[in-house]
Design an enzyme around this catalytic site. Structure first.
Site, short mmCIF file in Angstrom:
data_model
loop_
_atom_site.label_atom_id
_atom_site.label_comp_id
_atom_site.label_asym_id
_atom_site.label_seq_id
_atom_site.Cartn_x
_atom_site.Cartn_y
_atom_site.Cartn_z
N ASP A 91 0.87 -1.16 0.00
CA ASP A 91 0.00 0.00 0.00
C ASP A 91 0.92 1.22 0.00
O ASP A 91 2.13 1.12 0.24
CB ASP A 91 -0.94 -0.03 1.22
CG ASP A 91 -2.17 0.84 0.98
OD1 ASP A 91 -3.20 0.61 1.65
OD2 ASP A 91 -2.12 1.74 0.12
C1 GLC Z 1 -4.42 4.32 0.00
C2 GLC Z 1 -5.30 3.10 0.21
C3 GLC Z 1 -5.30 2.16 -0.96
C4 GLC Z 1 -5.16 2.96 -2.24
C5 GLC Z 1 -3.76 3.56 -2.25
C6 GLC Z 1 -3.55 4.46 -3.47
O1 GLC Z 1 -3.75 4.66 1.16
O2 GLC Z 1 -5.11 2.36 1.41
O3 GLC Z 1 -6.54 1.44 -0.92
O4 GLC Z 1 -5.33 2.12 -3.38
O5 GLC Z 1 -3.49 4.27 -1.07
O6 GLC Z 1 -4.40 5.56 -3.42
#
Ligand code: GLC
Length: 716
Positions: free
Chosen positions: A227
């Site tokens: 993430d």
């Molecule tokens: C965020 C989320 C994830 C998302 C990523 C990109 O923090 O946890 O679900 O796809 O970052 O935006």
């Protein structure tokens, strides 16, 4: 280029070129939330990644805003998830993107969780059906789907540090099935690790869950990304099975930084603790090169990562794309996509209560009341936000249909929190009415006016909502603001009252006995207003069933003690084990307000006697269902498995099959649901999956508590 050529391609790359593929970089045109740069020398194009599970969050662009994932699950119709996945993939390609960062498939463990709207259910079987269907749909249009957030990311509080203390049995029976289905049934191309720790180890560094289970046991052959800013280490993560560090660069170099107000220096931002340290980045760049050169990480480990990425790209025909071109195609905002957004909103609408008030009569004089009823509740806050091309509000929908319709706000508007508030950027998708309505304008906010409108109408429709967002959990399950007061006041004055809930999860309904009907429409996306009108006036049957349990109060749930949520000392104890959601309510024999699987139809259904047929390991239960009502309707026949004499503590019943059927008045259909051997198994930490010879009862019904027939089977 076919996958066969990938090994030789990997062998032709320098270490530098390999490492370029293992972490994100800044996308030169700023169009992607995630970007793995190309390697033009060997014809490898960039990976362009875009959110999210409910539609394309195109940076600076628009897309179809589908209903929240929880609304999709409430349809109990996985075919809709497949269609939605394919539609979102077409829209991703139209935006030049080739990886969709969705679906989200974490279990709804905590009713307060700020991201429940982005997930499917408290039940692993229902979640798994939707996870596999959504992935299959997305990838059917040659876009790589991402199963997220692997695993046990069930709360937002302290999400970057919290460690979930969870048994292997609970992981395997509750938290892993959706991810396993995404791999085994839909061959998902990417998995995104969660921010949190599991049993003390960060998910980006979790060898057991990444290498041993996801890759070796489940057979995942795609690539694992972290993430955003969720990678804990270089060597640990590289060895554990993380393949790509995202976004791979510090915030200062991020497209978001470009959106900051001029006077803000991105390197000076001190992010709140609901966000990771976004000044980190490039752990899989120089530090990983040094680790390889020092022999701490074999280059063979790097090669395997690169192989996974390139084989996945080859599988989706990305290696035949000109590295300098964004692969396009796809389509945006088509009539089919708009129609699908409407259909999901309708099929996901759950009629919780109806005492002879719905559907509405066309000639009825309507009062529509609610602080935000003149705004569309598209979704919740955070990375899943979508800017639609078009939208309809509840006021639009009712004004379109009712001969007489008066709108009153009644109480001050409810704000819509967003993750992006923390950045101060204009990444917010939508201003909420709270930002646009000047609540000092007394004419617009008057409880008396709302009561007067309700009193003067044949029926009042009260539209209320909660306020949930990524990176925050709710403090309680009450409707925010003065909405409860509003419902009580207008219900008291009205001849008939209908409440429309626009929530991302369970909420407390203290006035439930004072109103005639309650609809749960979730965050219904761009078609909210037209879908609401279609259901209120009976053009369509409310097709939804609850994908999680509505307790009466917040402390009815197993996560009431602070060590269970939000946790203590950066740890959260999943001490309830497998007894999540209705599994807990059933074990405690506690009465929910509305049970898992509950939802009325405008039709009514009579069940005949079930019959069981065996075919090897498969057990098929068939039940005749007849529509004995006067209107066509949709029924969801649910089959729960009960172990009559369990050798270990087991939930009294577990959903293991369901079938959706539409019947006209007087129409009768024999509905069959087939269970495989896994439906009877439980997980033993020493023996693995166990199906021992025992007698089971199959409970056939229309919710976890509304059982219409029982039939025994013995498993040898
Ligand atoms: C965020 C989320 C994830 C998302 C990523 C990109 O923090 O946890 O679900 O796809 O970052 O935006």
């Amino acid at each position: 280029m076919t996958q066969k050529r990938v090994p030789s391609l990997v062998a032709s790359l320098s270490l530098d070129e390999k490492l370029r593929l293992l972490h994100g970089a800044t996308n030169p045109d700023g169009s992607s939330v995630g970007y793995v740069p190309p390697v033009p020398r060997v014809g490898v194009p960039a990976l362009r990644m875009v959110d999210g599970p409910m539609g394309i969050r195109a940076i600076g662009g628009s897309a179809t805003a589908f209903p929240a994932s929880v609304a999709l699950a409430a349809s109990w119709n996985p075919r809709l998830a497949r269609e939605q996945g394919a539609s979102m993939a077409r829209e991703a390609r139209a935006h030049g993107q080739n990886v969709l960062l969705g679906p989200g498939m974490n279990i709804i463990r905590v009713p307060h969780c700020g991201r429940n709207f982005e997930y499917y259910s408290e039940d692993p079987y229902l979640s798994a059906r939707f996870a596999a269907a959504s992935v299959d749909g997305i990838q059917s249009e040659d876009v790589i789907a991402t199963a997220k957030h692997y695993v046990a990311n069930n709360q937002e509080t302290n999400r970057y540090r919290v460690s979930a203390a969870v048994t292997e049995r609970a992981l395997r029976e509750i938290y892993l099935p959706a991810f396993r289905a995404a791999v085994e049934e839909a061959d998902v191309g990417a998995v995104m690790t969660a921010y949190n720790r599991v049993n003390g180890t960060h998910m980006s560094d979790h060898r057991t869950l990444l290498r041993d289970m996801l890759k070796d046991e489940f057979g995942f052959d795609g690539f694992v990304m972290s993430d955003w800013w969720g990678t804990e280490s270089s060597v640990g993560a590289a060895r554990a099975g993380l393949d790509v560090e995202m976004p791979g660069i510090p915030f200062e170099e991020r497209v978001l930084a470009e959106r900051l107000p001029e006077e803000v220096d991105p390197s000076t931002i001190d992010f709140p603790d609901t966000l990771p340290d976004m000044h980190e980045g490039g752990l899989f760049g120089e530090p990983l090169r040094e680790a390889v050169e020092a022999g701490a990480v074999d280059e063979a480990v790097i090669d395997e990562k690169v192989r996974r990425i390139l084989e996945t790209m080859a599988r989706f025909e990305l290696l035949d794309t000109d590295p300098d071109e964004e692969r396009r195609g796809g389509e945006l905002d088509t009539p089919e996509h708009r129609q699908l957004a409407r259909r999901i909103a309708i099929e996901g609408t759950v009629l919780l209560k109806n005492e002879g008030v719905l559907p509405l009569d066309e000639t009825a004089a309507i009062a529509i009341v609610g602080p935000n009823a003149d705004a569309t509740k598209l979704g919740g806050g955070g990375s899943s936000e979508v800017t639609p091309f078009r939208r309809t509000t509840p006021v639009d929908g009712l004004r379109e249909r009712a001969t007489e319709c008066r709108f009153e706000r009644g109480v001050p508007p409810i704000t819509e929190s967003s993750l992006f508030d923390a950045f101060g950027t204009e990444d917010r998708v939508d201003e909420s009415p709270a930002d646009t309505v000047d609540t000092a304008d007394a004419d617009d906010v008057s409880l008396d006016a709302a009561v007067e409108a309700a009193d003067g109408a044949d029926c009042v429709v009260v539209v209320v909502q909660d306020d949930t967002t990524e990176s925050e959990d709710r403090d309680d399950l009450r409707l925010p603001g003065q909405q409860d007061e509003l419902v009580r006041a207008v219900a008291d004055a009205a001849e008939r009252s209908v409440v429309v809930l626009r929530t991302g999860g369970p909420v407390e309904l203290p006035w439930i006995d004072d109103v005639d009907a309650v609809l749960e429409t979730w965050y219904a996306g761009q078609a909210e207003g037209e879908a609401l009108a279609a259901v209120l006036y009976g053009d369509a049957d409310p097709g939804g069933r609850l994908p999680f349990t509505f307790g009466r109060r917040a402390d009815d749930y197993p996560t009431t003690a602070p060590e269970r949520f939000p946790g203590t000392n950066d740890g959260v104890d999943y001490a309830e084990g497998v007894f999540v959601g209705y599994r807990y309510f059933d074990r405690e024999d506690a009465a929910p307000l509305f049970p898992f699987g509950h939802g009325h139809s405008y039709a009514s259904f009579e069940y005949g006697e079930s019959a069981v047929e065996r075919d090897g390991d498969e057990v098929t239960v068939t039940v005749p269902v007849r529509n004995v009502g006067t209107r066509p309707g949709k029924e969801v026949v649910q089959v729960y498995v009960h172990d009559e004499d369990p050798p270990v503590p087991r939930p009294p019943r577990e959903l293991k099959g369901f079938e959706t059927v539409r019947l006209d008045p007087e129409e009768r259909r024999r509905v069959s649901v087939t269970l495989d051997r896994d439906a009877f198994a439980y997980y033993d930490e020493d023996e693995g999956w166990v199906v021992s010879e025992r007698r089971f009862t199959l409970l056939v019904g229309r919710s976890a508590r509304e059982i219409r027939d029982r039939v025994s089977v013995t498993i040898e």
